[in-house]
Design a protein around this motif. Structure first.
Motif, short mmCIF file in Angstrom:
data_model
loop_
_atom_site.label_atom_id
_atom_site.label_comp_id
_atom_site.label_asym_id
_atom_site.label_seq_id
_atom_site.Cartn_x
_atom_site.Cartn_y
_atom_site.Cartn_z
N ALA A 185 -35.88 -41.91 -10.83
CA ALA A 185 -36.61 -42.26 -9.62
C ALA A 185 -35.70 -42.18 -8.40
CB ALA A 185 -37.20 -43.65 -9.74
N ASN B 183 -34.98 -38.25 -7.57
CA ASN B 183 -36.05 -37.46 -6.97
C ASN B 183 -36.69 -38.14 -5.76
OD1 ASN B 183 -37.95 -39.30 -7.81
ND2 ASN B 183 -38.76 -38.04 -9.46
N SER C 254 -38.21 -40.97 -5.38
CA SER C 254 -39.31 -41.90 -5.56
C SER C 254 -38.88 -43.32 -5.23
CB SER C 254 -39.83 -41.86 -6.99
OG SER C 254 -40.22 -40.57 -7.33
N LEU C 255 -37.72 -43.69 -5.71
CA LEU C 255 -37.29 -45.08 -5.58
C LEU C 255 -37.20 -45.47 -4.11
CD1 LEU C 255 -36.47 -47.42 -7.36
CD2 LEU C 255 -34.10 -46.76 -7.05
N GLN D 254 -38.70 -44.00 -1.65
CA GLN D 254 -40.03 -43.96 -1.05
C GLN D 254 -40.82 -45.22 -1.37
OE1 GLN D 254 -42.22 -40.37 -1.96
NE2 GLN D 254 -44.13 -41.44 -1.50
N TRP D 255 -40.81 -45.59 -2.62
CA TRP D 255 -41.56 -46.78 -3.02
C TRP D 255 -41.02 -48.03 -2.33
CZ3 TRP D 255 -41.00 -45.15 -8.81
CH2 TRP D 255 -41.92 -44.15 -9.09
N SER D 256 -39.71 -48.12 -2.28
CA SER D 256 -39.13 -49.36 -1.78
C SER D 256 -39.32 -49.49 -0.27
CB SER D 256 -37.65 -49.45 -2.15
OG SER D 256 -36.92 -48.45 -1.47
N THR D 257 -39.66 -48.39 0.39
CA THR D 257 -39.93 -48.50 1.82
C THR D 257 -41.43 -48.40 2.10
OG1 THR D 257 -39.61 -46.13 2.10
CG2 THR D 257 -37.72 -47.54 2.47
N LEU D 258 -42.21 -48.49 1.04
CA LEU D 258 -43.66 -48.50 1.19
C LEU D 258 -44.10 -49.89 1.62
CD1 LEU D 258 -44.98 -45.85 0.49
CD2 LEU D 258 -45.76 -46.84 -1.65
N LYS D 259 -44.99 -49.90 2.61
CA LYS D 259 -45.49 -51.21 3.01
C LYS D 259 -46.41 -51.78 1.94
CE LYS D 259 -44.24 -53.96 5.56
NZ LYS D 259 -44.21 -54.59 6.82
N PRO D 260 -46.26 -53.04 1.61
CA PRO D 260 -47.33 -53.69 0.84
C PRO D 260 -48.60 -53.52 1.64
CG PRO D 260 -45.71 -55.28 1.62
CD PRO D 260 -45.15 -53.92 1.84
N PRO D 261 -49.63 -52.92 1.04
CA PRO D 261 -50.75 -52.36 1.81
C PRO D 261 -51.45 -53.39 2.67
CG PRO D 261 -51.34 -52.65 -0.47
CD PRO D 261 -49.88 -52.95 -0.38
N ASP E 63 -36.00 -51.55 8.34
CA ASP E 63 -34.97 -50.86 7.55
C ASP E 63 -35.32 -49.43 7.13
OD1 ASP E 63 -35.74 -52.10 4.25
OD2 ASP E 63 -37.02 -51.56 5.93
N MET F 3 -30.42 -51.31 -5.09
CA MET F 3 -31.53 -51.30 -6.03
C MET F 3 -31.03 -51.19 -7.47
SD MET F 3 -34.52 -51.39 -4.43
CE MET F 3 -35.73 -50.50 -5.40
#
Lengths: 217, 217
Positions: free
Chosen positions: B146, B149, B151-152, B154-161, B179, B190
DNA sequence: GTCATTTTCATACAACGTACGAAACTGGTA
DNA sequence: TACCAGTTTCGTACGTTGTATGAAAATGAC
């Protein structure tokens, strides 16, 4: 039947489920749809887009029971199991997606929504929710990927390598003694084991009794 | 220079490091070696074997410092970090290997040897060493994949919707507040986080204070 | 030098993704 | 009905891929 974007994805998924992603060909896909290969390109820009579309389509099928008021440990376990079920329904596709579709999880997917909600409900401070959620996704996907391609089973039945200097009694020269026979159900076990370990680790972090390591993130 | 199996692997690795696995072509590889494409086939049966060979070659380079008498927590952390270093040295190759070379970890690899030794030293009963080790490999590889590529991150900077019904104060309409800027070093963070969580979870399992879940495996 | 063996290379083929333009089909207007 | 603009389908073809096949060249033993 008139050749639709959704129809193309559905046919592609059928072929992928049967023979895997790498056996999928625009020509075979066209044959499956009784169409000329080039006809597909009026509904889809290229092969990569087909794979993206199929991945999205399957991802959108994800459903989970959201026990709104169960303890977060139970909820996250359930969510992971549901995700695993989806992965098992289309193993070839998912194994591919995991490694080739880095964005196959979208911020507004029910999976991500549920996950972040649970993580937040567990008491993780708002600013760390995404990190923790990302961490969990990476771990779960890692284990599922290893499960789907056989690595997990292979590793778990690997002998701890021959002792180069005799350690204690009970040599046990036979490489596979007991459980090489069973195949399926021990995967369930491994998955639960990972989830339990992960959850326990998170619990410790949240209740503050760190094992002597760095304080929170 | 006379075209060797090892030479082919080395050249392939060079090309892979530059442009990734999927850009590797038997023709390019031959060009890199100043040879005719078909000449390669006298030293290597096919392209798949090239990839296998390169993977093995890199895997064999793995070295770790084995602090024989440090606590197992520290040893396993170190082992994982060493593995991660290797993954970072050849990210394209490793990302490929993780998903396409299910047996790229061999029972007699120093990595597996060290890992099982540490797990055993942690007090895991002999019969469960392989399972726990397999579990750890799957998790570590999952996180590394992750990470490699993207993903990690990207996910970790994804807003909780977006909260569909207002939950508590402090709306915070701005999607990325603090951040999104930093890129590299938070991956280290991480990774440490995962290892700490995993290790803490294992500690609990070993000392017996299960959180109320199933008893040992 | 001769010859057997190994290594290199030229040619060729099937399968792939897809560019391009022609054909067929579609629905709306007269 | 005839017509026509737009959409959808299809035939052909090109470049690229992995590699089968057999000829050419290099190599080493005597």
């Amino acid at each position: 039947m008139p050749l639709t974007e959704a129809g193309i994805y559905a046919a592609a998924l059928r072929l992928i489920d049967e023979d895997g992603v790498e056996a999928l060909t625009m020509r075979k896909l066209a044959t499956e749809l009784d169409a000329n290969p080039m006809s597909l390109y009026h509904h889809v820009p290229n092969k990569e887009a087909v794979l993206r579309g199929v991945t999205r389509m399957v991802g959108a099928q994800f459903r989970t029971v959201t026990l709104e008021d169960a303890p977060w440990q139970e909820r996250i376990r359930l969510l992971a199991m549901d995700f695993r079920t989806l992965a098992h329904r289309h193993p070839e596709l998912m194994a591919y997606s995991f490694s080739h579709q880095p964005d196959f999880i979208q911020p507004d997917d029910p999976f991500w929504t549920a996950l972040t909600a649970i993580v937040a409900a567990a008491g993780v401070p708002r600013s760390e929710v995404s990190e923790i959620a990302a961490l969990m996704v990476a771990v779960v996907i890692g284990v599922l990927a290893a499960e789907l391609n056989g690595s997990l089973h292979q590793w778990s039945t690997l002998k701890p390598p021959g002792p180069d200097d005799a350690e204690d009694g009970d040599g046990d020269a036979n490489p596979d003694s007991a459980d090489t026979a069973s195949e399926g159900p021990d995967q369930d076990h491994m998955f639960r084991l990972v989830m339990d370990t992960l959850i326990t680790g998170l619990e410790s972090r949240l209740t503050g009794d760190r094992g002597g390591r760095d304080a929170g993130l």
